[in-house]
Scaffold this active site. Structure first.
Site, PDB file in Angstrom:
ATOM      1  N   HIS A  12       9.880 -61.854 -25.307  1.00  0.00           N
ATOM      2  CA  HIS A  12       9.678 -60.476 -24.874  1.00  0.00           C
ATOM      3  C   HIS A  12      10.790 -59.984 -23.955  1.00  0.00           C
ATOM      4  CE1 HIS A  12       5.089 -60.979 -25.680  1.00  0.00           C
ATOM      5  NE2 HIS A  12       5.810 -60.878 -26.787  1.00  0.00           N
ATOM      6  N   SER A  36      11.806 -58.769 -30.205  1.00  0.00           N
ATOM      7  CA  SER A  36      11.743 -59.467 -31.490  1.00  0.00           C
ATOM      8  C   SER A  36      12.935 -59.116 -32.373  1.00  0.00           C
ATOM      9  CB  SER A  36      10.446 -59.100 -32.225  1.00  0.00           C
ATOM     10  OG  SER A  36       9.318 -59.532 -31.508  1.00  0.00           O
ATOM     11  N   LYS A  78      -1.921 -54.783 -38.390  1.00  0.00           N
ATOM     12  CA  LYS A  78      -1.337 -55.768 -39.311  1.00  0.00           C
ATOM     13  C   LYS A  78      -1.826 -57.172 -38.978  1.00  0.00           C
ATOM     14  CE  LYS A  78       2.951 -53.605 -40.884  1.00  0.00           C
ATOM     15  NZ  LYS A  78       4.422 -53.743 -40.982  1.00  0.00           N
ATOM     16  N   ASP A  79      -1.864 -57.491 -37.675  1.00  0.00           N
ATOM     17  CA  ASP A  79      -2.313 -58.820 -37.278  1.00  0.00           C
ATOM     18  C   ASP A  79      -3.786 -59.031 -37.592  1.00  0.00           C
ATOM     19  OD1 ASP A  79       0.185 -59.491 -36.442  1.00  0.00           O
ATOM     20  OD2 ASP A  79      -0.187 -59.210 -34.308  1.00  0.00           O
ATOM     21  N   GLU A 111      -1.109 -87.516 -42.845  1.00  0.00           N
ATOM     22  CA  GLU A 111      -1.648 -86.251 -43.325  1.00  0.00           C
ATOM     23  C   GLU A 111      -0.576 -85.484 -44.094  1.00  0.00           C
ATOM     24  OE1 GLU A 111      -5.390 -84.637 -42.054  1.00  0.00           O
ATOM     25  OE2 GLU A 111      -4.849 -86.281 -43.404  1.00  0.00           O
TER      26      GLU A 111
END
Length: 435
Positions: free
Chosen positions: A216, A220, A242-243, A286
């Protein structure tokens, strides 16, 4: 005169902004999320960062609740997991959430890293390095958690992976004995792994805050990789919507794993209690460690395989120094887009190879894919440089439209310069500029 006096009256009411901007504590959260200026052209790939935050919260809460019923003892660990699944109210769901949450965590991590590689987010070096720190911490946390059920694959997976410490010169054997707390994986090992598995998430949360702080501070990146200071919108409501849509899609797939097919990404051998006297035919980690495991077993030398396996992960630290292009995003580099998808394809193929038995043709396929994996990482800076050189042409032709004639002119111009025919190249350029 009265009007002038009231103009300078210090007791007059002052205009106040929104409460979220005046409260000092709330203002920090507001500037970091609500009113955070974001580039206007972010796409869906940027939603995986917020999904990782959701995954971290899910894992923290579910792990905390599971720890109230789990017993870190080699004679009771497996039975305590069975107790959680059978006797604890909604314990089956809680355990499935935590087990499959790790898989969702790594799906989002790999998508997040791929987005950073494609759009050049690694050029914010501090943010990238803290992200790689988080990736390594997450891998360590996942490995520690995988050993806790103390099933057959948990026990032997812990044995194989901790044995890698023995390849460290001079101090390797003593480090291995210290980690084990004995001469083999035992009760002391389980207790130490449980303690670390409980404490490590708090370190991860601290690193997450540092990652977000430095992100921040500069802002971005965006798909074009250009400065976006004058083309920003607030995070809310543009990207919260959107999130939220990303969370809904995430939840559909996550709940399918939890409620419908919880063993889709698991290993059935972990439903057998740990037996130190019986080694499984095929010991494997895994799925999210399979690519590294495939690279490890593709090299016949033990120490060499371990070193190359770790190099396949820590190579992410070198990515910012390997960028040689004039532009940040691969949107401007068609050649590098091919290299990127070759890297993704090799990663997925190595994950598949890691789940196959150690026999031909999987051995030779793993070796070939390992070479492709590292080659695609090393070819990236070279192809960036080649494409930038290819697009260099005389300044007086900058205004030419990019069409088939332009590519023909560029090919001849570069060919003449390559054979040291500078004068002929200049004559060709002058001729084409008049067309």
């Amino acid at each position: 005169m009265v009007g002038n006096n009231t103009a300078y009256n210090t007791n007059a009411p002052k205009s106040v902004g929104p409460w979220r901007s005046t409260n000092k504590l709330v203002k920090i959260m507001n500037d970091s999320f609500y009113d955070l200026p974001c580039p206007v052209n972010l796409n869906a790939w940027w939603s995986f960062g917020s999904m990782l935050g959701l995954c971290l919260v899910i894992q923290l809460l579910s792990g905390l609740l599971l720890s109230a019923h789990y017993t870190a003892h080699e004679d009771m660990a497996f039975d305590s997991v069975v107790h959680i699944m059978r006797n604890v109210e909604k314990g089956w769901m809680l355990r499935n959430i935590h087990a499959n949450g790790s898989s969702m965590f790594f799906i989002c991590i790999y998508a997040h890293i791929a987005r950073g590689l494609y759009y050049g987010s690694y050029l914010d070096k501090t943010v990238w390095y803290f992200g790689v720190h988080l990736f390594l911490l997450t891998m360590a946390e996942a490995f520690l958690g995988y050993t806790l059920p103390w099933g057959q694959m948990s026990y032997w997976g812990a044995t194989v992976i901790t044995n890698m410490l023995s390849v460290i010169p001079v101090v390797g054997e003593s480090m291995l004995r210290y980690v084990w707390g004995g001469w083999t994986v035992c009760n002391a090992t389980l207790k130490r792994f449980y303690t670390l598995h409980f404490l490590l998430p708090f370190v991860m949360v601290a690193v997450v805050f540092l990652h977000l702080f430095f992100l921040h501070e500069k802002g971005s990146n965006n798909p074009l990789g250009i400065e976006s200071g004058t083309m920003c919108v607030p995070f809310h409501p543009f990207y919260t919507i959107k999130d939220l849509f990303g969370y809904v899609c995430f939840s559909f797939f996550f709940m399918y794993l939890v409620c419908v097919d919880p063993e889709l990404l698991g290993n059935h051998l972990n439903y057998w209690p740990a037996n130190p006297m019986k080694t499984p035919i095929h010991v494997q980690p895994e799925w999210y460690f399979m690519f590294a495991y495939a690279i490890l077993r593709s090299i016949p030398h033990k120490a060499g395989g371990v070193y190359v396996m770790f190099l396949s992960i820590v190579v992410l630290y070198l990515i910012p120094t390997l960028h040689t292009g004039k532009y940040r995003s691969l949107c401007f580099y068609p050649l590098n887009q091919v290299v990127f998808w070759v890297l993704v394809g090799s990663f997925i193929s190595l994950t598949w190879i890691g789940a196959r038995p150690v026999r031909e043709p999987y051995i030779i396929l793993g070796q070939c894919l390992s070479v492709i994996y590292f080659s695609s990482l090393l070819l990236n800076p070279l192809s960036l440089w080649v494409w930038d050189k290819l697009l260099e042409y005389p300044k007086f032709c900058v205004s030419r439209p990019v069409d088939l004639k332009w590519f023909k002119f560029l090919a001849y111009f570069k060919l003449l310069k390559l054979v040291n025919r500078e004068n002929s190249a200049r004559e060709w350029a002058n001729k084409c500029s008049k067309m």
